[in-house]
Design a protein around this motif. Sequence first.
Motif, PDB file in Angstrom:
ATOM      1  N   PRO A 226       0.819  -1.221   0.000  1.00 25.43           N
ATOM      2  CA  PRO A 226       0.000   0.000   0.000  1.00 25.43           C
ATOM      3  C   PRO A 226       0.852   1.271   0.000  1.00 25.43           C
ATOM      4  CG  PRO A 226       0.081  -0.923   2.191  1.00 25.43           C
ATOM      5  CD  PRO A 226       0.776  -1.919   1.304  1.00 25.43           C
ATOM      6  N   ALA A 227       0.210   2.348  -0.427  1.00 30.32           N
ATOM      7  CA  ALA A 227       0.924   3.609  -0.529  1.00 30.32           C
ATOM      8  C   ALA A 227       1.234   4.190   0.838  1.00 30.32           C
ATOM      9  CB  ALA A 227       0.099   4.601  -1.363  1.00 30.32           C
ATOM     10  N   GLU A 228       0.333   4.003   1.789  1.00 30.03           N
ATOM     11  CA  GLU A 228       0.536   4.516   3.141  1.00 30.03           C
ATOM     12  C   GLU A 228       0.883   3.362   4.070  1.00 30.03           C
ATOM     13  OE1 GLU A 228       0.577   7.639   3.941  1.00 30.03           O
ATOM     14  OE2 GLU A 228       0.008   8.342   1.932  1.00 30.03           O
ATOM     15  N   THR A 229       1.991   3.483   4.756  1.00 32.08           N
ATOM     16  CA  THR A 229       2.428   2.423   5.673  1.00 32.08           C
ATOM     17  C   THR A 229       2.895   3.043   6.974  1.00 32.08           C
ATOM     18  OG1 THR A 229       4.749   2.469   4.957  1.00 32.08           O
ATOM     19  CG2 THR A 229       3.237   1.045   3.717  1.00 32.08           C
ATOM     20  N   PRO A 230       2.896   2.275   8.028  1.00 35.64           N
ATOM     21  CA  PRO A 230       3.519   2.742   9.270  1.00 35.64           C
ATOM     22  C   PRO A 230       5.032   2.784   9.077  1.00 35.64           C
ATOM     23  CG  PRO A 230       2.884   0.460   9.477  1.00 35.64           C
ATOM     24  CD  PRO A 230       2.334   0.919   8.169  1.00 35.64           C
ATOM     25  N   ALA A 326       2.730  -6.189   8.892  1.00 36.54           N
ATOM     26  CA  ALA A 326       3.055  -6.052  10.318  1.00 36.54           C
ATOM     27  C   ALA A 326       4.446  -6.593  10.637  1.00 36.54           C
ATOM     28  CB  ALA A 326       2.001  -6.763  11.153  1.00 36.54           C
ATOM     29  N   ASP A 327       4.916  -7.594   9.839  1.00 34.84           N
ATOM     30  CA  ASP A 327       6.251  -8.141  10.068  1.00 34.84           C
ATOM     31  C   ASP A 327       7.346  -7.138   9.733  1.00 34.84           C
ATOM     32  OD1 ASP A 327       5.175 -10.615  10.825  1.00 34.84           O
ATOM     33  OD2 ASP A 327       5.122 -11.327   8.742  1.00 34.84           O
ATOM     34  N   LEU A 328       7.014  -6.165   8.894  1.00 30.98           N
ATOM     35  CA  LEU A 328       8.003  -5.182   8.444  1.00 30.98           C
ATOM     36  C   LEU A 328       8.005  -3.917   9.285  1.00 30.98           C
ATOM     37  CD1 LEU A 328       7.358  -5.493   4.602  1.00 30.98           C
ATOM     38  CD2 LEU A 328       8.953  -6.803   6.007  1.00 30.98           C
ATOM     39  N   ARG A 329       7.109  -3.866  10.219  1.00 32.14           N
ATOM     40  CA  ARG A 329       6.965  -2.655  11.020  1.00 32.14           C
ATOM     41  C   ARG A 329       8.153  -2.446  11.932  1.00 32.14           C
ATOM     42  NH1 ARG A 329       1.133  -0.980  13.601  1.00 32.14           N
ATOM     43  NH2 ARG A 329       1.951   1.033  14.147  1.00 32.14           N
ATOM     44  N   ARG A 330       8.530  -1.184  12.035  1.00 32.36           N
ATOM     45  CA  ARG A 330       9.620  -0.844  12.928  1.00 32.36           C
ATOM     46  C   ARG A 330       9.149  -0.983  14.372  1.00 32.36           C
ATOM     47  NH1 ARG A 330      11.322   5.092  12.431  1.00 32.36           N
ATOM     48  NH2 ARG A 330      11.642   4.425  10.264  1.00 32.36           N
TER      49      ARG A 330
END
Length: 369
Positions: A226-230, A326-330
């Motif tokens: 997606p274009a918007e990510t955390p 979610a696995d890529l979230r900082r």
Amino acid sequence: MNQRTLLMLGGAAILTIAAALILKPNNTTPPPAGSAELAFPNLAQRLQGAARIEVTRNADGVVVQRMGETWVLPERGNYPARPDRVRELLTGLTELRLTEPRTANPELLDRLGVNDPTQPGSTAALVRVLNAQGAPIAQLVVGRRRVRTQGNVPEAAFIRRAGENQAWLAEGRLPIDGDAGLWLDRGIAAIPRDRVLRVAIRRTDAPVLELARAGEVDAPLRVTNPAETPPLDETSLDEIGRAFESLTFVEVTADTVAHGTDIGEARFTLTDNLTLVARISRDGEAIWARFAAEGDDEATRLNARWRGWAFQIGQWKEKAFVPLLADLRRAEEPPAEAPAAAPLEEAPTAATPDLPAADAPAPAPAAPR
């Protein structure tokens, strides 16, 4: 000292001398290296008809079968065996030389580790090379290896040719492995991360996740959909680019074997007209992968190695091939704790100085009654 004690001591001395004669070289000067008798004369020519190798050690055992020009492991779905391991063993048998005869007493063979490999507690290894009809070309029992005590000494081991009682000290290298896993080349791919241009990940339980490099080849991968990510973790993103870098497997089976439930597919677009597809499934805690390549000659070579096989890979590779967003979230850093307030210091109290007695004020006069 009574007679019984003397007999016991004498018997122990005889056993010690016998063991020394068996385990230590005799007084005969060993022949120069390379001049001793071959254990299997003219073996190289007969090995051209070799079709099967069997190595058995206690409960462990491996069978390597010849299929055309390739040696395979039947218990691994006929997955190819390491050519260098097969070559080392067959070459070792042809070059093995008998340097010193040892015991021929069957009751003493276990001291050299060349007794019957099927006996309980035996440490011997039985090596058999058979032709296509199942007839033996070479059979050998391999026992203890001689420990090197100086440099430039060739490898040696105690051996006994199957069907004979005579044990020998033999020079030569024999890589004896009864574990089938040691005959496998566990490498799947070694494709550097800087070749990865785009990745499209489709999990069965999540929206499509797409990544790409922005501009230059050495630019880091970024999530484009997606274009918007955390806020995302750079290391986790980099692991996706490294998915095929030094990739190895834990176990391998034929592709026809079912392995749990499919959890997703990843499509990697690389430089040089190469596309790699990974289909990932989970069986309990095990992660299995099936790979395919699309493109030119490089894809043809990769498919020749991958097609028809399912590979169990490390559990951590799930997040490299089919991660959730979610696995890529900082990881969120814990809020910094406010420094503890310093304790307030009490203001010093003005003390009335002690006056000398002469200077002390006079007491007030008492009120009249």
